[in-house]
Design an enzyme around this catalytic site. Structure first.
Site, PDB file in Angstrom:
ATOM      1  CG  PHE A   8      56.311 -26.419 -78.027  1.00 37.11           C
ATOM      2  CD1 PHE A   8      57.346 -26.953 -78.780  1.00 37.11           C
ATOM      3  CD2 PHE A   8      55.754 -27.208 -77.019  1.00 37.11           C
ATOM      4  CE1 PHE A   8      57.824 -28.239 -78.537  1.00 37.11           C
ATOM      5  CE2 PHE A   8      56.216 -28.486 -76.770  1.00 37.11           C
ATOM      6  CZ  PHE A   8      57.251 -29.001 -77.537  1.00 37.11           C
ATOM      7  CG  ASP A   9      57.272 -19.388 -81.552  1.00 36.48           C
ATOM      8  OD1 ASP A   9      56.417 -18.529 -81.293  1.00 36.48           O
ATOM      9  OD2 ASP A   9      57.833 -19.473 -82.662  1.00 36.48           O
ATOM     10  CB  ALA A  10      52.480 -20.845 -82.534  1.00 31.35           C
ATOM     11  CE  LYS A 150      56.897 -15.810 -78.189  1.00 33.77           C
ATOM     12  NZ  LYS A 150      56.955 -17.122 -78.881  1.00 33.77           N
ATOM     13  CB  VAL A 174      60.726 -25.503 -77.655  1.00 35.49           C
ATOM     14  CG1 VAL A 174      61.259 -25.944 -79.016  1.00 35.49           C
ATOM     15  CG2 VAL A 174      61.075 -26.513 -76.570  1.00 35.49           C
TER      16      VAL A 174
END
Length: 224
Positions: A8-10, A150, A174
């Site tokens: 996951f991204d945060a 990223k 995600v």
């Protein structure tokens, strides 16, 4: 479960990131009335810095320094002090997106979970502790620590190593940001899910494996 790992991204994927509210709180603690106009001016500096950071043209230190330079001079303090005060304020107002807790709780029984974020180290651990999510994530990969952000493939390579090199076909990324999360995942050769909460236009030629409008919808896809 189709995936062994879900990454996951945060910010704006698991956590609300209301930068205006956070920066207002930070400045109010210093006796400064920070207006929407002030925020718009700040974003004129901040947004291009984030693009440069994601493109590998500047590092995390330069981003943190440059975005608060004018305010540090105005208030007679340092950019690092302002940056820390801002991240502390963001931690204080931190809340999870709708469905995040239920999704993470359910997925943790079926797959290994990780985070890959371009956010800063100072904020990540305290938010995970505060929201009670820390125990669910086996890996938290932070661009500031790795030295690349990223969508650079190097941060995904680094993450894969930390994950003991699972098969890429069994990994899902995600995130809410096409240019970092989705481009990064696609270029690295893993499946992706774009969390499109605000019904943004999809960029031509960019094909996430899934597009969802909420984490509740994602849960229905992953755990039918």
């Amino acid at each position: 479960m189709k995936y062994d790992w879900i990454l996951f991204d945060a910010d704006e994927t698991l956590f609300h990131f209301d930068a205006f509210k956070g920066i207002q709180l930070m400045f109010s603690r210093k006796g400064v009335d920070f207006t929407q106009a002030d925020y718009n001016q700040y974003q004129e500096v901040n947004k291009p810095l984030w693009v440069a950071y994601q493109n590998g043209k500047i590092d995390a230190h330069e981003l943190k320094h440059s975005r608060f330079l004018q305010w540090a001079e105005k208030l007679g303090t340092t950019t690092m002090e302002l940056n820390s005060a801002f991240l502390n304020a963001m931690a204080d107002i931190c809340t999870l997106l709708p469905g995040a807790r239920d999704l993470i709780d359910s997925l943790s029984e079926r797959a290994k979970l990780g985070i890959i974020t371009n956010g800063f180290e100072e904020l990540q651990d305290v938010r995970l502790e505060k929201t009670g999510l820390k125990k669910f994530f086996e890996q938290v990969i932070i661009s500031e620590q790795v030295g690349v952000a990223k969508p650079d493939k190097k941060i995904f390579d680094y993450a894969l190593g930390k994950m003991n090199y699972p098969c890429k076909s069994r990994v899902l990324m995600v995130g809410d940001t096409l240019q970092s999360d989705i481009v990064g995942g696609i270029n690295f050769g893993i499946e992706t899910c774009w969390l499109n909460r605000h019904n943004a236009e999809k960029e031509e030629g960019l094909e996430p494996t899934y597009i969802v409008s909420s984490l509740v919808e994602l849960k229905k896809i992953l755990i039918p």
